[in-house]
Scaffold this active site. Structure first.
Site, mmCIF file in Angstrom:
data_model
loop_
_atom_site.group_PDB
_atom_site.id
_atom_site.type_symbol
_atom_site.label_atom_id
_atom_site.label_comp_id
_atom_site.label_asym_id
_atom_site.label_seq_id
_atom_site.Cartn_x
_atom_site.Cartn_y
_atom_site.Cartn_z
ATOM 1 N N ASP A 85 1.541 -3.686 8.820
ATOM 2 C CA ASP A 85 2.060 -3.454 7.465
ATOM 3 C C ASP A 85 3.487 -3.966 7.334
ATOM 4 O OD1 ASP A 85 2.673 -0.493 5.414
ATOM 5 O OD2 ASP A 85 2.075 -2.541 4.863
ATOM 6 N N LYS B 119 4.302 -10.133 5.550
ATOM 7 C CA LYS B 119 2.911 -10.600 5.398
ATOM 8 C C LYS B 119 2.688 -11.940 6.126
ATOM 9 C CE LYS B 119 3.011 -6.876 3.360
ATOM 10 N NZ LYS B 119 2.829 -5.707 4.276
ATOM 11 N N ASP C 78 -2.777 -3.802 6.159
ATOM 12 C CA ASP C 78 -2.525 -3.448 4.763
ATOM 13 C C ASP C 78 -2.247 -4.719 3.944
ATOM 14 O OD1 ASP C 78 -0.015 -1.542 2.914
ATOM 15 O OD2 ASP C 78 -2.157 -1.841 2.522
ATOM 16 N N ASN C 79 -2.435 -4.635 2.613
ATOM 17 C CA ASN C 79 -1.974 -5.676 1.677
ATOM 18 C C ASN C 79 -2.643 -7.032 1.830
ATOM 19 O OD1 ASN C 79 1.024 -4.235 2.633
ATOM 20 N ND2 ASN C 79 0.204 -3.914 0.590
ATOM 21 N N GLU D 222 -0.801 0.486 -3.729
ATOM 22 C CA GLU D 222 -0.325 1.870 -3.791
ATOM 23 C C GLU D 222 0.217 2.237 -5.170
ATOM 24 O OE1 GLU D 222 0.395 -0.262 -1.303
ATOM 25 O OE2 GLU D 222 2.533 -0.565 -1.101
HETATM 26 O O1 LIG Z 1 6.566 -6.268 2.113
HETATM 27 C C1 LIG Z 1 5.892 -5.267 2.328
HETATM 28 N N1 LIG Z 1 5.953 -4.644 3.508
HETATM 29 C C2 LIG Z 1 6.751 -5.181 4.605
HETATM 30 C C3 LIG Z 1 8.238 -4.847 4.551
HETATM 31 C C4 LIG Z 1 8.899 -5.560 5.720
HETATM 32 C C5 LIG Z 1 9.403 -4.643 6.747
HETATM 33 C C6 LIG Z 1 9.314 -5.160 8.122
HETATM 34 C C7 LIG Z 1 9.086 -4.426 9.237
HETATM 35 C C8 LIG Z 1 9.120 -5.163 10.450
HETATM 36 C C9 LIG Z 1 8.981 -4.688 11.769
HETATM 37 C C10 LIG Z 1 9.106 -5.539 12.821
HETATM 38 N N2 LIG Z 1 9.312 -6.852 12.628
HETATM 39 C C11 LIG Z 1 9.449 -7.356 11.373
HETATM 40 C C12 LIG Z 1 9.353 -6.494 10.272
HETATM 41 S S1 LIG Z 1 9.514 -6.803 8.576
HETATM 42 C C13 LIG Z 1 5.018 -4.694 1.265
HETATM 43 C C14 LIG Z 1 5.186 -5.124 -0.061
HETATM 44 C C15 LIG Z 1 4.396 -4.601 -1.085
HETATM 45 C C16 LIG Z 1 4.574 -5.069 -2.492
HETATM 46 C C17 LIG Z 1 3.462 -5.232 -3.318
HETATM 47 C C18 LIG Z 1 3.631 -5.651 -4.632
HETATM 48 C C19 LIG Z 1 4.898 -5.913 -5.117
HETATM 49 F F1 LIG Z 1 5.059 -6.314 -6.408
HETATM 50 C C20 LIG Z 1 6.013 -5.765 -4.290
HETATM 51 C C21 LIG Z 1 5.853 -5.331 -2.988
HETATM 52 C C22 LIG Z 1 3.437 -3.622 -0.802
HETATM 53 C C23 LIG Z 1 3.259 -3.197 0.510
HETATM 54 O O2 LIG Z 1 2.315 -2.239 0.818
HETATM 55 C C24 LIG Z 1 4.024 -3.724 1.542
HETATM 56 O O3 LIG Z 1 3.787 -3.277 2.820
HETATM 57 MG MG LIG Z 2 1.949 -2.247 2.884
#
Ligand SMILES: O=C(NCCCCc1cc2ccncc2s1)c1cc(-c2ccc(F)cc2)cc(O)c1O
Ligand SMILES: [Mg+2]
Length: 214
Positions: A141, A144, A169-170, A199
């Site tokens: 998660d 992406k 996810d996603n 979500e």
């Molecule tokens: O980016 C998302 N999730 C990742 C955040 C990046 C965090 C990271 C953790 C990590 C750990 C180790 N190495 C590298 C990394 S990078 C995310 C985005 C949306 C979304 C959906 C529609 C929208 F309009 C706007 C956002 C929905 C979701 O469920 C998500 O999970």
């Molecule tokens: Mg997610």
């Protein structure tokens, strides 16, 4: 200075949830995200699919890529039997700081190990850091565009075994097309799509469950 959304989410947990009660922490976050501010937690609808997969797998070793505020961390850890460990990786220190407090509020700090850093750097260190041989379950998660390179890295580091379960996810929104194409066409995976919604919205999204065949 203005508070951040993760800080406001944490405050909602501290004000609405019962200390040591993971379900009340989950409900407080879902309420906050539905009625105050949207946040990118896996949420209640996809969260119940996550719960059913975790209960089916009963993992002894589990990895989560992308902690954010710790919502899915709490969902997974609350279902793990004593003696099992969930390792969760978070890149953003501000998110990690909030997640630690959410996990502690739920009383699950003894079942969770939160590591700050990039998945690409940390995955090769799982064996030396934790003595982990293989993961029974991986919840994906995070960024992406890191889903595909990171499962290939898990394979290369021999951290997957015949029967390891990946849950991503996603896969529709924001979408992970290269990852989907790979796990659905590779002879090394048996994949299944669980249709759901992004979500707290009516937008289509879903989880992809993939079994590593070795
Ligand atoms: O980016 C998302 N999730 C990742 C955040 C990046 C965090 C990271 C953790 C990590 C750990 C180790 N190495 C590298 C990394 S990078 C995310 C985005 C949306 C979304 C959906 C529609 C929208 F309009 C706007 C956002 C929905 C979701 O469920 C998500 O999970
Ligand atoms: Mg997610």
């Amino acid at each position: 200075t203005r508070s951040t959304r993760p800080q406001r989410l944490l405050r909602a947990v501290q004000q609405k949830a019962i200390k040591g009660d993971p379900q009340s922490v989950i409900s407080a976050i879902d309420y906050f995200c539905r009625h105050s501010e949207w946040a990118m937690n896996v949420g209640d609808e996809k969260g119940s699919i996550l719960d059913s997969v975790v209960c089916e797998v009963c993992p002894t070793t589990a990895l989560e890529l992308g902690t954010y505020c710790g919502y899915s961390t709490v969902r997974i850890a609350r279902l793990l039997p004593p003696g099992t460990k969930l390792i969760t990786l978070e890149f953003n220190p501000a998110f990690a700081a909030v997640a630690r407090q959410v996990i502690e509020y739920a009383g699950l700090q003894n079942k969770v190990c939160l590591v700050e850093g990039a998945s690409g750097d940390l995955i090769p260190k799982m064996c030396q850091m934790f003595g982990i041989k293989t993961f029974d379950f991986v919840f994906i998660d995070h960024w992406k565009d890191r889903y595909l390179p990171d499962i290939k890295l898990l394979e290369e580091c021999q951290l997957l075994r015949k029967g390891s379960i990946l849950l991503a996810d996603n896969v529709i929104c924001p979408g992970t097309p290269e990852y989907l194409e790979y796990v659905r066409n590779s002879p090394h995976y048996e994949s299944k799509y669980f249709k759901s919604h992004l979500e707290y919205t009516k937008v289509e999204d879903g989880l992809e469950k993939s079994v590593f065949l070795g």
